[in-house]
Design a protein around this motif. Structure first.
Motif, PDB file in Angstrom:
ATOM      1  N   GLY A  85       0.798  -1.224   0.000  1.00  0.00           N
ATOM      2  CA  GLY A  85       0.000   0.000   0.000  1.00  0.00           C
ATOM      3  C   GLY A  85       0.829   1.270   0.000  1.00  0.00           C
ATOM      4  N   GLU A  86       0.145   2.385   0.182  1.00  0.00           N
ATOM      5  CA  GLU A  86       0.809   3.683   0.245  1.00  0.00           C
ATOM      6  C   GLU A  86       1.630   3.769   1.519  1.00  0.00           C
ATOM      7  OE1 GLU A  86      -1.613   7.177  -1.347  1.00  0.00           O
ATOM      8  OE2 GLU A  86      -3.150   5.827  -0.575  1.00  0.00           O
ATOM      9  N   ASN A  87       2.846   4.251   1.360  1.00  0.00           N
ATOM     10  CA  ASN A  87       3.770   4.296   2.494  1.00  0.00           C
ATOM     11  C   ASN A  87       3.335   5.333   3.529  1.00  0.00           C
ATOM     12  OD1 ASN A  87       6.250   5.058   4.034  1.00  0.00           O
ATOM     13  ND2 ASN A  87       7.139   3.464   2.749  1.00  0.00           N
ATOM     14  N   ILE A  88       3.201   4.896   4.765  1.00  0.00           N
ATOM     15  CA  ILE A  88       2.700   5.771   5.829  1.00  0.00           C
ATOM     16  C   ILE A  88       3.630   6.963   6.080  1.00  0.00           C
ATOM     17  CG2 ILE A  88       3.778   4.538   7.768  1.00  0.00           C
ATOM     18  CD1 ILE A  88       1.104   4.998   9.316  1.00  0.00           C
ATOM     19  N   GLU A  89       4.916   6.812   5.764  1.00  0.00           N
ATOM     20  CA  GLU A  89       5.853   7.911   5.985  1.00  0.00           C
ATOM     21  C   GLU A  89       5.968   8.842   4.796  1.00  0.00           C
ATOM     22  OE1 GLU A  89       6.454   7.749   9.667  1.00  0.00           O
ATOM     23  OE2 GLU A  89       7.805   9.115   8.625  1.00  0.00           O
ATOM     24  N   SER A  90       6.055   8.270   3.599  1.00  0.00           N
ATOM     25  CA  SER A  90       6.388   9.111   2.448  1.00  0.00           C
ATOM     26  C   SER A  90       5.161   9.569   1.659  1.00  0.00           C
ATOM     27  CB  SER A  90       7.364   8.370   1.520  1.00  0.00           C
ATOM     28  OG  SER A  90       6.784   7.166   1.072  1.00  0.00           O
ATOM     29  N   SER A  91       3.979   9.129   2.047  1.00  0.00           N
ATOM     30  CA  SER A  91       2.774   9.591   1.337  1.00  0.00           C
ATOM     31  C   SER A  91       1.888  10.404   2.285  1.00  0.00           C
ATOM     32  CB  SER A  91       1.977   8.390   0.810  1.00  0.00           C
ATOM     33  OG  SER A  91       1.184   7.836   1.848  1.00  0.00           O
ATOM     34  N   GLU A  92       0.787  10.862   1.761  1.00  0.00           N
ATOM     35  CA  GLU A  92      -0.150  11.672   2.552  1.00  0.00           C
ATOM     36  C   GLU A  92      -1.270  10.816   3.144  1.00  0.00           C
ATOM     37  OE1 GLU A  92      -0.168  15.330   2.915  1.00  0.00           O
ATOM     38  OE2 GLU A  92       1.905  14.723   2.516  1.00  0.00           O
ATOM     39  N   VAL A  93      -1.118   9.485   3.040  1.00  0.00           N
ATOM     40  CA  VAL A  93      -2.262   8.630   3.342  1.00  0.00           C
ATOM     41  C   VAL A  93      -2.753   8.774   4.787  1.00  0.00           C
ATOM     42  CG1 VAL A  93      -0.913   6.532   3.892  1.00  0.00           C
ATOM     43  CG2 VAL A  93      -3.234   6.324   2.969  1.00  0.00           C
ATOM     44  N   LEU A  94      -1.835   8.899   5.729  1.00  0.00           N
ATOM     45  CA  LEU A  94      -2.264   9.005   7.134  1.00  0.00           C
ATOM     46  C   LEU A  94      -3.062  10.290   7.355  1.00  0.00           C
ATOM     47  CD1 LEU A  94      -2.132   7.680   9.966  1.00  0.00           C
ATOM     48  CD2 LEU A  94      -0.181   9.162  10.437  1.00  0.00           C
ATOM     49  N   LYS A  95      -2.581  11.362   6.712  1.00  0.00           N
ATOM     50  CA  LYS A  95      -3.290  12.637   6.828  1.00  0.00           C
ATOM     51  C   LYS A  95      -4.706  12.507   6.254  1.00  0.00           C
ATOM     52  CE  LYS A  95      -2.726  17.543   5.715  1.00  0.00           C
ATOM     53  NZ  LYS A  95      -4.104  17.668   5.209  1.00  0.00           N
ATOM     54  N   GLU A  96      -4.797  11.808   5.118  1.00  0.00           N
ATOM     55  CA  GLU A  96      -6.123  11.634   4.504  1.00  0.00           C
ATOM     56  C   GLU A  96      -7.070  10.857   5.423  1.00  0.00           C
ATOM     57  OE1 GLU A  96      -5.735   9.939   0.528  1.00  0.00           O
ATOM     58  OE2 GLU A  96      -4.043  11.287   0.160  1.00  0.00           O
ATOM     59  N   ILE A  97      -6.528   9.825   6.057  1.00  0.00           N
ATOM     60  CA  ILE A  97      -7.370   9.035   6.970  1.00  0.00           C
ATOM     61  C   ILE A  97      -7.822   9.920   8.138  1.00  0.00           C
ATOM     62  CG2 ILE A  97      -7.454   7.033   8.501  1.00  0.00           C
ATOM     63  CD1 ILE A  97      -5.247   5.777   6.749  1.00  0.00           C
ATOM     64  N   LYS A  98      -6.871  10.668   8.706  1.00  0.00           N
ATOM     65  CA  LYS A  98      -7.225  11.525   9.842  1.00  0.00           C
ATOM     66  C   LYS A  98      -8.210  12.610   9.416  1.00  0.00           C
ATOM     67  CE  LYS A  98      -3.134  11.040  12.803  1.00  0.00           C
ATOM     68  NZ  LYS A  98      -1.954  11.721  13.354  1.00  0.00           N
ATOM     69  N   ASP A  99      -7.983  13.174   8.231  1.00  0.00           N
ATOM     70  CA  ASP A  99      -8.862  14.245   7.753  1.00  0.00           C
ATOM     71  C   ASP A  99     -10.296  13.753   7.531  1.00  0.00           C
ATOM     72  OD1 ASP A  99      -6.828  16.031   7.893  1.00  0.00           O
ATOM     73  OD2 ASP A  99      -6.457  16.181   5.736  1.00  0.00           O
ATOM     74  N   SER A 100     -10.447  12.463   7.287  1.00  0.00           N
ATOM     75  CA  SER A 100     -11.805  11.934   7.076  1.00  0.00           C
ATOM     76  C   SER A 100     -12.617  12.036   8.375  1.00  0.00           C
ATOM     77  CB  SER A 100     -11.749  10.478   6.603  1.00  0.00           C
ATOM     78  OG  SER A 100     -11.498   9.604   7.692  1.00  0.00           O
ATOM     79  N   ARG A 101     -11.929  12.123   9.499  1.00  0.00           N
ATOM     80  CA  ARG A 101     -12.568  12.222  10.829  1.00  0.00           C
ATOM     81  C   ARG A 101     -13.583  11.117  11.069  1.00  0.00           C
ATOM     82  NH1 ARG A 101     -12.092  16.942  13.627  1.00  0.00           N
ATOM     83  NH2 ARG A 101     -10.649  18.439  12.734  1.00  0.00           N
ATOM     84  N   LYS A 102     -13.278   9.968  10.519  1.00  0.00           N
ATOM     85  CA  LYS A 102     -14.181   8.833  10.718  1.00  0.00           C
ATOM     86  C   LYS A 102     -13.491   7.766  11.568  1.00  0.00           C
ATOM     87  CE  LYS A 102     -16.696   9.494   6.404  1.00  0.00           C
ATOM     88  NZ  LYS A 102     -16.877   9.044   5.020  1.00  0.00           N
ATOM     89  N   ASP A 103     -14.299   6.932  12.193  1.00  0.00           N
ATOM     90  CA  ASP A 103     -13.731   5.797  12.918  1.00  0.00           C
ATOM     91  C   ASP A 103     -13.107   4.836  11.915  1.00  0.00           C
ATOM     92  OD1 ASP A 103     -14.448   6.671  15.396  1.00  0.00           O
ATOM     93  OD2 ASP A 103     -16.357   5.600  15.433  1.00  0.00           O
ATOM     94  N   ALA A 104     -11.959   4.279  12.285  1.00  0.00           N
ATOM     95  CA  ALA A 104     -11.275   3.394  11.341  1.00  0.00           C
ATOM     96  C   ALA A 104     -11.348   1.935  11.779  1.00  0.00           C
ATOM     97  CB  ALA A 104      -9.813   3.820  11.203  1.00  0.00           C
ATOM     98  N   MET A 105     -11.640   1.080  10.808  1.00  0.00           N
ATOM     99  CA  MET A 105     -11.449  -0.354  10.998  1.00  0.00           C
ATOM    100  C   MET A 105     -10.158  -0.721  10.276  1.00  0.00           C
ATOM    101  SD  MET A 105     -13.691  -3.548   9.521  1.00  0.00           S
ATOM    102  CE  MET A 105     -14.720  -3.818  10.955  1.00  0.00           C
ATOM    103  N   VAL A 106      -9.280  -1.407  10.980  1.00  0.00           N
ATOM    104  CA  VAL A 106      -7.975  -1.743  10.412  1.00  0.00           C
ATOM    105  C   VAL A 106      -7.929  -3.229  10.110  1.00  0.00           C
ATOM    106  CG1 VAL A 106      -5.486  -1.748  10.842  1.00  0.00           C
ATOM    107  CG2 VAL A 106      -6.912   0.102  11.760  1.00  0.00           C
TER     108      VAL A 106
END
Lengths: 187, 187
Positions: A85-106
């Motif tokens: 998947g998208e790299n948690i360090e070098s991509s914006e993916v974590l920010k996108e997940i947080k910005d969704s402000r939704k509960d996450a299922m991992v």
């Protein structure tokens, strides 16, 4: 919420136990062991929660698709942890997940997850805790650490019967003995 | 450098493999499997390093005391990861380790480590990745993440034969085939 897919009783017993305990210690609210039951692990985890406190939930046997659909229908996002998947360090993916402000299922799988896990119909995000082969247990730990922050690591778990008092040297435990007595023990 | 203590061949095989792969992926330079040999794990880890790049070292069979003493004699500090230690979030312990500006050896044991591990003669720091029971694999991951920072998660491992190209959806791998040919494969 963590969804553990692909658990094989006995063979994966310790690893899944570690994944569940890691999820609890790093601040997840529960784990779903999908598509299979393993009463021994459930017992182990529930016993830890009873003794060490908090309200970590352990559910098992639900088909993964049902769990995912219910999660999404209730407005949550689904994060699939995978080395591809998208790299948690070098991509914006974590920010996108947080910005969704939704509960996450991992979703934490194993090497051979169904191809569908990568598709939009299942996962909102495919996230790599680095693109190297390593461990689902480490992936859950680092993801939760980044997603929830480190505060879970020092939080108090309510209704604990046993509690460690951090020390520079040695071991110190407080336990609520019978009749509610408080015992402090250096071991 | 990670020092893995208390490994029992077969029973701990997968867990120790996960600890070693986590150490590699999160930026450690190598692992020592102390007091015991396990050729199968060594082979697995070395094969991963060969294929996925980098220079992660795998050493086994050295008595833990010898490894620790050598490390200290060469000016390094020893960090013992234990749920009983100082909390990495709520204490200053990580700052103290970083401020020492010394190379760190990280001891990862199991439930029944020798009491000596907590003593000044062995450990400079006893560090808890939270004071809850969880997993040595998760502890190594979070410690390395905090100690080395996240950059290891996106670094290039030199001389890799296989490499994942991160994707939002699906799997993409680049491999150096025979005759040095570069193959890109969507799988």
């Amino acid at each position: 919420m963590i969804l553990r897919w692909g658990h094989r009783p006995q063979r994966d017993s310790r690893l899944t136990t570690h994944v569940a305990l890691t999820a609890r210690a790093l601040g997840a609210d529960g784990i779903i062991l999908s598509d299979i039951e393993d009463k021994k692990i459930k017992e182990t985890i529930n016993k830890i929660t009873q003794n060490w406190g908090g309200t970590f939930s352990f559910t098992m046997g639900i088909p993964w698709r049902k769990a995912v659909n219910e999660w999404r229908n209730e407005g949550g996002v689904v994060v699939h942890l995978t080395a591809y998947g998208e790299n948690i360090e070098s991509s914006e993916v974590l920010k996108e997940i947080k910005d969704s402000r939704k509960d996450a299922m991992v979703i934490v799988g194993c090497q051979k997850v169904p191809g569908e896990f990568f598709a939009e119909s299942v996962s909102d995000f495919n996230v790599a805790i680095g693109n190297q082969p390593h461990s689902e247990c480490a992936s859950v730990a680092v993801f939760l650490y980044r997603f929830l922050g480190g505060k879970a690591l020092s939080m108090d778990f309510p209704s604990a019967r046993v509690k460690i008092i951090p020390q520079k040297r040695g071991k110190k435990i407080i336990s609520h003995g019978r009749f509610g007595r408080l015992n402090s023990k250096e071991i």
